[in-house]
Design a protein around this motif. Structure first.
Motif, PDB file in Angstrom:
ATOM      1  N   PHE A 186     -42.027 -89.873  -2.726  1.00  0.00           N
ATOM      2  CA  PHE A 186     -40.847 -90.684  -2.413  1.00  0.00           C
ATOM      3  C   PHE A 186     -40.858 -91.095  -0.957  1.00  0.00           C
ATOM      4  N   ASN A 187     -40.120 -92.160  -0.693  1.00  0.00           N
ATOM      5  CA  ASN A 187     -39.982 -92.706   0.653  1.00  0.00           C
ATOM      6  C   ASN A 187     -38.551 -92.555   1.132  1.00  0.00           C
ATOM      7  N   PRO A 188     -38.300 -92.724   2.442  1.00  0.00           N
ATOM      8  CA  PRO A 188     -36.914 -92.715   2.911  1.00  0.00           C
ATOM      9  C   PRO A 188     -36.076 -93.750   2.162  1.00  0.00           C
ATOM     10  N   GLY A 189     -34.902 -93.335   1.704  1.00  0.00           N
ATOM     11  CA  GLY A 189     -34.033 -94.212   0.935  1.00  0.00           C
ATOM     12  C   GLY A 189     -34.148 -94.056  -0.560  1.00  0.00           C
ATOM     13  N   ASP A 190     -35.189 -93.360  -1.023  1.00  0.00           N
ATOM     14  CA  ASP A 190     -35.333 -93.117  -2.449  1.00  0.00           C
ATOM     15  C   ASP A 190     -34.412 -91.989  -2.900  1.00  0.00           C
ATOM     16  N   SER A 191     -34.098 -91.990  -4.192  1.00  0.00           N
ATOM     17  CA  SER A 191     -33.288 -90.919  -4.772  1.00  0.00           C
ATOM     18  C   SER A 191     -34.152 -89.704  -5.063  1.00  0.00           C
ATOM     19  N   VAL A 192     -33.609 -88.526  -4.773  1.00  0.00           N
ATOM     20  CA  VAL A 192     -34.294 -87.275  -5.092  1.00  0.00           C
ATOM     21  C   VAL A 192     -33.318 -86.324  -5.772  1.00  0.00           C
ATOM     22  N   ARG A 193     -33.846 -85.475  -6.634  1.00  0.00           N
ATOM     23  CA  ARG A 193     -33.042 -84.421  -7.247  1.00  0.00           C
ATOM     24  C   ARG A 193     -33.029 -83.217  -6.325  1.00  0.00           C
ATOM     25  N   LEU A 194     -31.913 -82.510  -6.301  1.00  0.00           N
ATOM     26  CA  LEU A 194     -31.773 -81.278  -5.532  1.00  0.00           C
ATOM     27  C   LEU A 194     -31.753 -80.115  -6.513  1.00  0.00           C
ATOM     28  N   LEU A 195     -32.734 -79.221  -6.395  1.00  0.00           N
ATOM     29  CA  LEU A 195     -32.882 -78.113  -7.325  1.00  0.00           C
ATOM     30  C   LEU A 195     -32.760 -76.786  -6.600  1.00  0.00           C
ATOM     31  N   ASP A 196     -32.261 -75.755  -7.326  1.00  0.00           N
ATOM     32  CA  ASP A 196     -32.332 -74.416  -6.757  1.00  0.00           C
ATOM     33  C   ASP A 196     -33.692 -73.805  -7.115  1.00  0.00           C
ATOM     34  N   ALA A 197     -33.924 -72.590  -6.691  1.00  0.00           N
ATOM     35  CA  ALA A 197     -35.230 -71.974  -6.884  1.00  0.00           C
ATOM     36  C   ALA A 197     -35.584 -71.786  -8.347  1.00  0.00           C
ATOM     37  N   ALA A 198     -34.569 -71.732  -9.216  1.00  0.00           N
ATOM     38  CA  ALA A 198     -34.809 -71.562 -10.650  1.00  0.00           C
ATOM     39  C   ALA A 198     -35.048 -72.896 -11.361  1.00  0.00           C
ATOM     40  N   GLY A 199     -34.933 -73.994 -10.631  1.00  0.00           N
ATOM     41  CA  GLY A 199     -35.153 -75.309 -11.216  1.00  0.00           C
ATOM     42  C   GLY A 199     -33.915 -75.985 -11.749  1.00  0.00           C
ATOM     43  N   THR A 200     -32.735 -75.399 -11.536  1.00  0.00           N
ATOM     44  CA  THR A 200     -31.477 -76.005 -11.991  1.00  0.00           C
ATOM     45  C   THR A 200     -31.082 -77.139 -11.060  1.00  0.00           C
ATOM     46  N   GLU A 201     -30.750 -78.283 -11.627  1.00  0.00           N
ATOM     47  CA  GLU A 201     -30.372 -79.430 -10.806  1.00  0.00           C
ATOM     48  C   GLU A 201     -28.953 -79.266 -10.275  1.00  0.00           C
ATOM     49  N   LEU A 202     -28.809 -79.346  -8.951  1.00  0.00           N
ATOM     50  CA  LEU A 202     -27.506 -79.228  -8.298  1.00  0.00           C
ATOM     51  C   LEU A 202     -26.856 -80.591  -8.098  1.00  0.00           C
ATOM     52  N   ARG A 253     -27.911 -84.993  -6.689  1.00  0.00           N
ATOM     53  CA  ARG A 253     -28.888 -85.992  -6.268  1.00  0.00           C
ATOM     54  C   ARG A 253     -28.463 -86.615  -4.953  1.00  0.00           C
ATOM     55  N   GLY A 254     -29.430 -87.176  -4.243  1.00  0.00           N
ATOM     56  CA  GLY A 254     -29.098 -87.817  -2.975  1.00  0.00           C
ATOM     57  C   GLY A 254     -30.203 -88.737  -2.514  1.00  0.00           C
ATOM     58  N   LEU A 255     -29.941 -89.450  -1.419  1.00  0.00           N
ATOM     59  CA  LEU A 255     -30.924 -90.346  -0.840  1.00  0.00           C
ATOM     60  C   LEU A 255     -31.708 -89.614   0.242  1.00  0.00           C
ATOM     61  N   ALA A 256     -33.010 -89.634   0.125  1.00  0.00           N
ATOM     62  CA  ALA A 256     -33.860 -88.941   1.096  1.00  0.00           C
ATOM     63  C   ALA A 256     -33.844 -89.677   2.431  1.00  0.00           C
ATOM     64  N   ARG A 257     -33.695 -88.920   3.510  1.00  0.00           N
ATOM     65  CA  ARG A 257     -33.814 -89.492   4.853  1.00  0.00           C
ATOM     66  C   ARG A 257     -35.272 -89.499   5.317  1.00  0.00           C
ATOM     67  N   LEU A 258     -36.095 -88.683   4.665  1.00  0.00           N
ATOM     68  CA  LEU A 258     -37.507 -88.560   5.010  1.00  0.00           C
ATOM     69  C   LEU A 258     -38.349 -88.773   3.764  1.00  0.00           C
ATOM     70  N   GLY A 259     -39.609 -89.171   3.949  1.00  0.00           N
ATOM     71  CA  GLY A 259     -40.512 -89.313   2.832  1.00  0.00           C
ATOM     72  C   GLY A 259     -41.164 -87.980   2.474  1.00  0.00           C
ATOM     73  N   THR A 260     -41.949 -87.990   1.411  1.00  0.00           N
ATOM     74  CA  THR A 260     -42.600 -86.772   0.940  1.00  0.00           C
ATOM     75  C   THR A 260     -43.410 -86.074   2.021  1.00  0.00           C
ATOM     76  N   PRO A 261     -44.277 -86.776   2.784  1.00  0.00           N
ATOM     77  CA  PRO A 261     -45.105 -86.077   3.776  1.00  0.00           C
ATOM     78  C   PRO A 261     -44.272 -85.329   4.821  1.00  0.00           C
ATOM     79  N   ASP A 262     -43.223 -85.960   5.347  1.00  0.00           N
ATOM     80  CA  ASP A 262     -42.412 -85.314   6.380  1.00  0.00           C
ATOM     81  C   ASP A 262     -41.598 -84.159   5.807  1.00  0.00           C
ATOM     82  N   CYS A 263     -41.051 -84.334   4.602  1.00  0.00           N
ATOM     83  CA  CYS A 263     -40.309 -83.226   3.978  1.00  0.00           C
ATOM     84  C   CYS A 263     -41.221 -82.022   3.760  1.00  0.00           C
ATOM     85  N   ALA A 264     -42.430 -82.277   3.301  1.00  0.00           N
ATOM     86  CA  ALA A 264     -43.377 -81.185   3.059  1.00  0.00           C
ATOM     87  C   ALA A 264     -43.801 -80.522   4.372  1.00  0.00           C
ATOM     88  N   ARG A 265     -44.003 -81.319   5.403  1.00  0.00           N
ATOM     89  CA  ARG A 265     -44.449 -80.778   6.693  1.00  0.00           C
ATOM     90  C   ARG A 265     -43.380 -79.919   7.360  1.00  0.00           C
TER      91      ARG A 265
END
Length: 354
Positions: free
Chosen positions: A304-320, A322-334
């Motif tokens: 995903f890129n900044p501005g894309d929708s992402v799901r917010l999950l807890d550690a068990a995989g339950t969806e809490l 959704r929101g718009l990402a301020r960062l893309g995948t590489p920066d979130c992972a880093r």
């Protein structure tokens, strides 16, 4: 809380959704609907129709034995049937002095903010001129919509788009039925009162069963609209609903509604990835209304890129939520779970928690 039936009587912008199975059940349904909406328009109610039916009509026109499963044939049926659908509406409605206008939408039209706002402006212009827009998914090109979507969900997206305060889901049943087959008059808590009553329903003509309608009701009520599931075959049903009569099942909106932007984030955008949050971040986001910080991210999934929708999950995989990402995948992972350089990954103003 005010009487929901009286609130319906005060509605001035109404979305009416009618499905393929209902349209296929009677040649008189277009005339009946035209009579109903003529009364509503004379009372000053602005009406938008979301109509299925193009594929079902195209199936007959092209000589298919039943609803095709192949995507290309579904698209062909949609293309062949759309003109027949609009002709049926045009003939029935013009006899009552009503002007109709065809509007074909794809999911991409509503997911893009600029295109969505253009659609809003076009629909507003049509309503200002007294026309009745008739919306349908652009099934001849929208592959995903034919395979996964239905017009129940489209109607729930269109409701906030036109600032409607009422959504009527017209079907071939009296409303939501309880375990003994009795009509449920009103639903205030969809999760506890409606979902347990939903049974899967399949039709060779349409795609949306009662489960789809209840989900559409959930989405539309979160936009602040009252929703009614009612039998389209009942004479004068639209007028009776808008007069506040005890017909169908009315779904009452919660006291706190989602803003148009948050509704768009929650139900129109398709998530491009997931952020898995640690326990501390889950508590902060869910219980205290905080933003998602990168230090609270345990894992990142998807591209995903900044501005894309992402799901917010807890550690068990339950969806809490959704929101718009301020960062893309590489920066979130880093930056995930790192104290240094911690920053906002999803801002609370661009996030919806279930």
């Amino acid at each position: 809380m005010s009487d929901p039936r009286k609130d319906l009587a005060r509605a001035r912008v109404v979305v009416v959704k009618i499905g393929s199975k209902t349209l296929a059940g009677s040649d008189r349904i277009y005339e009946t609907l035209a009579q109903d909406l003529k009364v509503a328009r004379d009372r000053g109610v602005r009406v938008v129709i979301v109509s299925s039916g193009a594929i079902a009509l195209g199936v007959k026109k092209l000589g298919y034995r039943g609803r095709p499963k192949e995507m290309a044939r579904l698209q062909a049926a949609a293309a062949a049937g759309q003109s027949l659908l609009m002709r049926a509406y045009e003939e029935a409605f013009s006899a009552h002095g009503l002007v109709v206008a065809q509007v074909l939408l794809s999911h991409a039209d509503l997911a893009d903010r600029t295109r969505g706002n253009n659609a809003r402006a076009a629909l507003s212009a049509l309503l200002d001129q007294g026309a009745i827009p008739i919306l349908n998914e652009n099934d001849s090109v929208a592959v995903d919509e034919i395979k996964f979507g239905d017009n129940d969900q489209l109607s729930s997206m269109v409701t906030p788009l036109v600032d409607a305060t009422a959504l009527l889901l017209l079907s071939d049943v009296d409303g939501l039925l309880d375990a003994k087959g009795r009509r449920v008059r009103a639903v205030k808590d969809i999760a506890t009162e409606a979902v347990p009553l939903v049974q899967s329903s399949k039709s060779d003509v349409g795609t949306g069963g009662m489960g789809s309608k209840v989900e559409a009701a959930r989405r539309a009520t979160l936009a602040g609209a009252h929703v009614v599931i009612a039998d389209a075959r009942v004479p004068g049903i639209v007028g009776r609903v808008l007069a506040g009569e005890d017909v169908g099942t009315v779904f009452v909106p919660p006291e706190r509604r989602l803003s148009a932007k948050k509704h768009w984030i929650a139900f129109t955008l398709r998530p491009r990835g997931d952020l898995v949050l640690d326990a501390g971040c889950v508590t902060a986001v869910r219980d205290r209304g905080k933003s998602v910080l990168t230090i609270g991210i345990l894992g990142v999934r998807g591209a995903f890129n900044p501005g894309d929708s992402v799901r917010l999950l807890d550690a068990a995989g339950t969806e809490l939520g959704r929101g718009l990402a301020r960062l893309g995948t590489p920066d979130c992972a880093r930056l995930a779970h790192r104290d240094e350089e911690s920053t906002v990954a999803v801002h609370r103003d661009e996030m919806v928690i279930w």
